[in-house]
Design a protein around this motif. Structure first.
Motif, PDB file in Angstrom:
ATOM      1  N   ASP B 286      -6.611   3.890  12.288  1.00 47.36           N
ATOM      2  CA  ASP B 286      -7.818   3.163  11.854  1.00 47.36           C
ATOM      3  C   ASP B 286      -8.673   3.965  10.874  1.00 47.36           C
ATOM      4  N   LEU B 287      -8.444   5.280  10.792  1.00 52.23           N
ATOM      5  CA  LEU B 287      -9.173   6.082   9.798  1.00 52.23           C
ATOM      6  C   LEU B 287      -8.847   5.580   8.393  1.00 52.23           C
ATOM      7  N   PHE B 288      -7.626   5.052   8.246  1.00 56.06           N
ATOM      8  CA  PHE B 288      -7.207   4.463   6.959  1.00 56.06           C
ATOM      9  C   PHE B 288      -6.719   3.056   7.280  1.00 56.06           C
ATOM     10  N   LYS B 289      -7.639   2.231   7.725  1.00 57.38           N
ATOM     11  CA  LYS B 289      -7.288   0.965   8.366  1.00 57.38           C
ATOM     12  C   LYS B 289      -6.546   0.009   7.440  1.00 57.38           C
ATOM     13  N   TYR B 290      -5.437  -0.487   7.957  1.00 57.30           N
ATOM     14  CA  TYR B 290      -4.608  -1.428   7.219  1.00 57.30           C
ATOM     15  C   TYR B 290      -5.151  -2.845   7.380  1.00 57.30           C
ATOM     16  N   SER B 291      -5.189  -3.559   6.281  1.00 63.24           N
ATOM     17  CA  SER B 291      -5.534  -4.967   6.362  1.00 63.24           C
ATOM     18  C   SER B 291      -4.571  -5.729   5.465  1.00 63.24           C
ATOM     19  N   SER B 292      -3.935  -6.752   6.028  1.00 65.45           N
ATOM     20  CA  SER B 292      -2.971  -7.510   5.221  1.00 65.45           C
ATOM     21  C   SER B 292      -3.702  -8.377   4.197  1.00 65.45           C
ATOM     22  N   GLU B 293      -5.026  -8.477   4.349  1.00 62.37           N
ATOM     23  CA  GLU B 293      -5.837  -9.293   3.421  1.00 62.37           C
ATOM     24  C   GLU B 293      -6.135  -8.554   2.110  1.00 62.37           C
ATOM     25  N   ALA B 294      -6.207  -7.198   2.202  1.00 62.00           N
ATOM     26  CA  ALA B 294      -6.660  -6.423   1.046  1.00 62.00           C
ATOM     27  C   ALA B 294      -5.688  -6.542  -0.117  1.00 62.00           C
ATOM     28  N   THR B 295      -6.222  -6.503  -1.329  1.00 58.65           N
ATOM     29  CA  THR B 295      -5.379  -6.527  -2.525  1.00 58.65           C
ATOM     30  C   THR B 295      -5.042  -5.098  -2.906  1.00 58.65           C
ATOM     31  N   VAL B 296      -3.797  -4.732  -2.708  1.00 55.67           N
ATOM     32  CA  VAL B 296      -3.355  -3.355  -2.983  1.00 55.67           C
ATOM     33  C   VAL B 296      -2.931  -3.250  -4.446  1.00 55.67           C
ATOM     34  N   ASP B 297      -3.412  -2.183  -5.127  1.00 51.58           N
ATOM     35  CA  ASP B 297      -3.073  -1.999  -6.542  1.00 51.58           C
ATOM     36  C   ASP B 297      -1.927  -1.009  -6.740  1.00 51.58           C
ATOM     37  N   LEU B 298      -1.836  -0.051  -5.819  1.00 52.12           N
ATOM     38  CA  LEU B 298      -0.864   1.040  -5.996  1.00 52.12           C
ATOM     39  C   LEU B 298      -0.300   1.444  -4.645  1.00 52.12           C
ATOM     40  N   VAL B 299       1.021   1.513  -4.550  1.00 49.35           N
ATOM     41  CA  VAL B 299       1.667   2.024  -3.333  1.00 49.35           C
ATOM     42  C   VAL B 299       2.333   3.354  -3.663  1.00 49.35           C
ATOM     43  N   LEU B 300       2.063   4.356  -2.820  1.00 45.78           N
ATOM     44  CA  LEU B 300       2.630   5.692  -2.983  1.00 45.78           C
ATOM     45  C   LEU B 300       3.582   5.980  -1.841  1.00 45.78           C
ATOM     46  N   ILE B 301       4.822   6.292  -2.158  1.00 46.97           N
ATOM     47  CA  ILE B 301       5.781   6.730  -1.147  1.00 46.97           C
ATOM     48  C   ILE B 301       6.314   8.083  -1.613  1.00 46.97           C
ATOM     49  N   GLY B 302       6.473   9.000  -0.675  1.00 43.52           N
ATOM     50  CA  GLY B 302       7.055  10.282  -1.073  1.00 43.52           C
ATOM     51  C   GLY B 302       6.137  11.461  -0.893  1.00 43.52           C
ATOM     52  N   CYS B 303       5.464  11.510   0.255  1.00 43.66           N
ATOM     53  CA  CYS B 303       4.615  12.657   0.575  1.00 43.66           C
ATOM     54  C   CYS B 303       4.885  13.022   2.032  1.00 43.66           C
ATOM     55  N   PRO B 304       5.752  13.999   2.314  1.00 42.23           N
ATOM     56  CA  PRO B 304       6.618  14.737   1.401  1.00 42.23           C
ATOM     57  C   PRO B 304       7.657  13.833   0.711  1.00 42.23           C
ATOM     58  N   HIS B 305       8.331  14.429  -0.271  1.00 41.41           N
ATOM     59  CA  HIS B 305       9.217  13.686  -1.169  1.00 41.41           C
ATOM     60  C   HIS B 305      10.207  12.751  -0.469  1.00 41.41           C
ATOM     61  N   VAL B 306      10.505  11.654  -1.145  1.00 41.40           N
ATOM     62  CA  VAL B 306      11.469  10.655  -0.666  1.00 41.40           C
ATOM     63  C   VAL B 306      12.863  11.291  -0.591  1.00 41.40           C
ATOM     64  N   THR B 307      13.567  11.003   0.501  1.00 47.34           N
ATOM     65  CA  THR B 307      14.939  11.501   0.649  1.00 47.34           C
ATOM     66  C   THR B 307      15.928  10.400   0.259  1.00 47.34           C
ATOM     67  N   VAL B 308      17.209  10.751   0.200  1.00 44.67           N
ATOM     68  CA  VAL B 308      18.252   9.783  -0.152  1.00 44.67           C
ATOM     69  C   VAL B 308      18.247   8.619   0.842  1.00 44.67           C
ATOM     70  N   GLU B 309      18.119   8.957   2.129  1.00 43.18           N
ATOM     71  CA  GLU B 309      18.158   7.917   3.168  1.00 43.18           C
ATOM     72  C   GLU B 309      16.983   6.947   3.029  1.00 43.18           C
ATOM     73  N   GLU B 310      15.814   7.503   2.760  1.00 48.21           N
ATOM     74  CA  GLU B 310      14.635   6.640   2.590  1.00 48.21           C
ATOM     75  C   GLU B 310      14.796   5.731   1.378  1.00 48.21           C
ATOM     76  N   ALA B 311      15.329   6.303   0.298  1.00 44.63           N
ATOM     77  CA  ALA B 311      15.493   5.513  -0.924  1.00 44.63           C
ATOM     78  C   ALA B 311      16.441   4.349  -0.656  1.00 44.63           C
ATOM     79  N   ARG B 312      17.479   4.627   0.156  1.00 49.76           N
ATOM     80  CA  ARG B 312      18.453   3.587   0.489  1.00 49.76           C
ATOM     81  C   ARG B 312      17.765   2.448   1.251  1.00 49.76           C
TER      82      ARG B 312
END
Lengths: 133, 416
Positions: B286-312
């Protein structure tokens, strides 16, 4: 007034103190291009660190801080010495990187003994700072 | 003051017999060691350094050096700067041009001396795999805590200059986390009855909660299933060093120094046992509360870096789809991993859907300007959420969700 402490990197400089009551970091708390304090809402906001003797309780960390300190010195806006209650490893590393004197281990809280604007001479040869008031 | 004892070769370096760069580097380390009370140096077997050196500093410290003494990889580029991808990422031109000039100066020196241009925060995935008990010098809070915990190799949490000096000299000071007595856990972490960790956001919430609650020292997790994947462990451990400054996360039955709880504790009684509840995990999310209503502009994946399995996994979720016009989807990944992901056809799938791969760091994006119009950022990483939130100082809203929720927020449409 003379205050005894412990030298962690040698040197002798004279200048005015800039005293922080809260931990300071070279990342985020100062602009390395201009040397001004960027802590929003802090009384020292907008003051310059250029040629000052930085007086802090300790640091707020940040592994990349030594690069930022170097950048500030290249731009001639870095402090000329650091006095702190407890020299954490990152503050020590910053001082060594730009080769300025750094002292800690004072008998009392150095951020309370000094006020911003105090004229100081830091001399690590005798592990002392001289305050001219 | 205790003085660092030097071997003959270290004395020669200090006297300048092996060139001005090594002289500068070893003398800085000696002063640091004297102040820290270290008695001697040890030889390191691996280094991992930050490619953000001021170019003049790098030139001074490397003067006269022809070859690095140990395998040395490079961390991701800081800020959202990638020489190849900044335009696709929408990074302002003036910022990119300034970064580019410094980057080129550094690259020349890195290339000449043999710094491996890995640009990865997972050095163990790009050819830098130290063994249990090795003394190493790594930068990056995530890489450090993974090396100390998952690999059982020993690194201190030095800053970028001490780290660079260690990489150049092949020497690090024998102190701190190099000493066995400083590696034992003091706090045992357990999950309350019935709590089962599911998505990576559960693992991340646990790590972020533990880091912020325990704050310092070392911990041992006595609650992680043996079949936990590298990615789950990555999302668990990285935020522990973000919300607090915990050094080592032993995991019973998984990490090399923790075959048992007792071994991780060094045979001593724990100072505390922390039992984490489902409520703790949900409050943390809830510190970074998710809401399916919010309009998201940017999604960041890869912290730490994305692995081969995640990319798949991501490629499967994006099969035949594309993200809504105007939204951005960044994936941080080393070039080495990208080559594999491309060979498997997954990169094409993700890129056709609108994803941009970049060998940068997603946690420190705020070091750079974000693209215009980005007001809401979503990620599955607590570490990225923490830094984007604190460094952007309220300029953007940051939300946490599972990978699936992150992709849903991009309003996937059918690809024509």
């Amino acid at each position: 007034m003379r205050i005894k402490g412990k030298s962690l990197n040698n040197g002798k400089v004279r200048g005015k103190a800039l005293v922080f009551d809260v931990p300071f970091s070279f990342i985020g708390d100062m602009c390395p291009d201009t040397g001004t304090v960027t802590m929003s809402g802090h009384p020292l906001f907008g003051e310059s660190l250029k040629d000052k003797i930085l007086v802090i309780p300790t640091s707020r960390g940040g592994t990349i801080a030594p690069f930022i300190a170097y950048h500030a010195q290249k731009n001639n806006v870095a402090p000329t010495a650091i006095l702190c209650n407890n020299a954490d490893t990152i503050t020590l590393e910053c001082a060594l990187t730009i080769d300025i004197p750094i002292m800690d281990g004072f008998e009392e809280d150095i951020t309370r003994l000094l006020v911003s604007g105090d004229e100081l001479e830091v001399n690590t040869n005798n592990n002392c700072i001289e305050v001219f008031r | 003051m205790q003085e660092v004892q030097l071997t003959k070769y270290e004395q020669e370096m200090a006297a300048g017999k092996h060139g001005p760069g090594l002289q500068k580097a070893i003398n800085l380390l000696i002063k640091y060691g004297d102040a820290c009370g270290a008695e001697r140096f040890v030889e390191i077997t691996s280094a991992h350094v930050m490619p953000k050196e001021p170019p003049e500093l790098l030139a001074q410290f490397t003067e006269g050096i022809e070859e690095l003494p140990v395998t040395t990889t490079l961390h991701p580029l800081m800020a959202a700067f990638s020489q190849e991808k900044w335009q696709d990422m929408g990074i302002p031109k003036d910022f990119a041009e300034k970064e580019s000039s410094d980057h080129e100066k550094r690259q020349k020196i890195h290339g000449k001396l043999g710094f491996i241009k890995s640009y990865s925060c997972l050095p163990m995935h790009v050819g830098n795999l130290p063994r249990k008990g090795d003394y190493i010098s790594w930068i990056g809070s995530g890489a450090q805590i993974l090396a100390n915990s998952l690999l059982g190799a020993k690194t201190n949490k030095d800053g970028t200059v001490i780290n660079l000096c260690s990489a150049l000299t092949g020497r690090a000071l024998y102190h701190g986390l190099y000493l066995d007595e400083n590696r034992y856990a003091k706090v045992v972490i357990k999950l309350a009855d019935g709590v089962v960790l599911e998505g990576e956001d559960d693992y991340g919430a646990l790590g972020y909660f533990v880091g912020g609650t325990v704050m310092t020292g070392n911990v041992v997790f006595d609650c992680i299933p043996k079949k936990a994947t590298f990615d789950q462990i990555k999302y668990l451990i990285a935020p522990v060093a973000t919300s607090g400054s915990v050094n080592i996360c032993h995991i019973v039955g998984i990490t090399p120094e923790a075959p048992t709880v007792e071994a991780a504790l060094g045979g001593k009684e724990p100072e505390a046992v922390l039992v984490v509840t489902r409520e703790d995990l949900e409050k943390t999310k809830d510190l970074f509360k998710y809401s399916s209503e919010a309009t998201v502009d940017l999604v960041l994946i890869g912290c730490p870096h994305v692995t081969v399995e995640e990319a798949r996994q991501i490629a499967k979720l994006l099969e035949g789809k594309k993200i809504e016009e105007g939204k951005r989807f960044w994936l941080a990944m080393s070039d080495a991993t990208y080559t594999l992901v491309k060979a498997m056809g997954d990169a094409e799938n993700i890129e056709k859907a609108g994803g941009v791969f970049s060998h940068t760091c997603m946690a420190i994006i705020p070091d750079s300007p974000l693209p215009e119009n980005v007001k809401v950022v979503m990620t599955n990483s607590f570490k990225a959420a923490h830094y984007v939130n604190s460094l952007q100082q309220g300029k953007v809203k940051v939300m946490i969700g599972s990978l699936e929720q992150c992709l849903d927020s991009l309003k996937l449409q059918k690809r024509s």
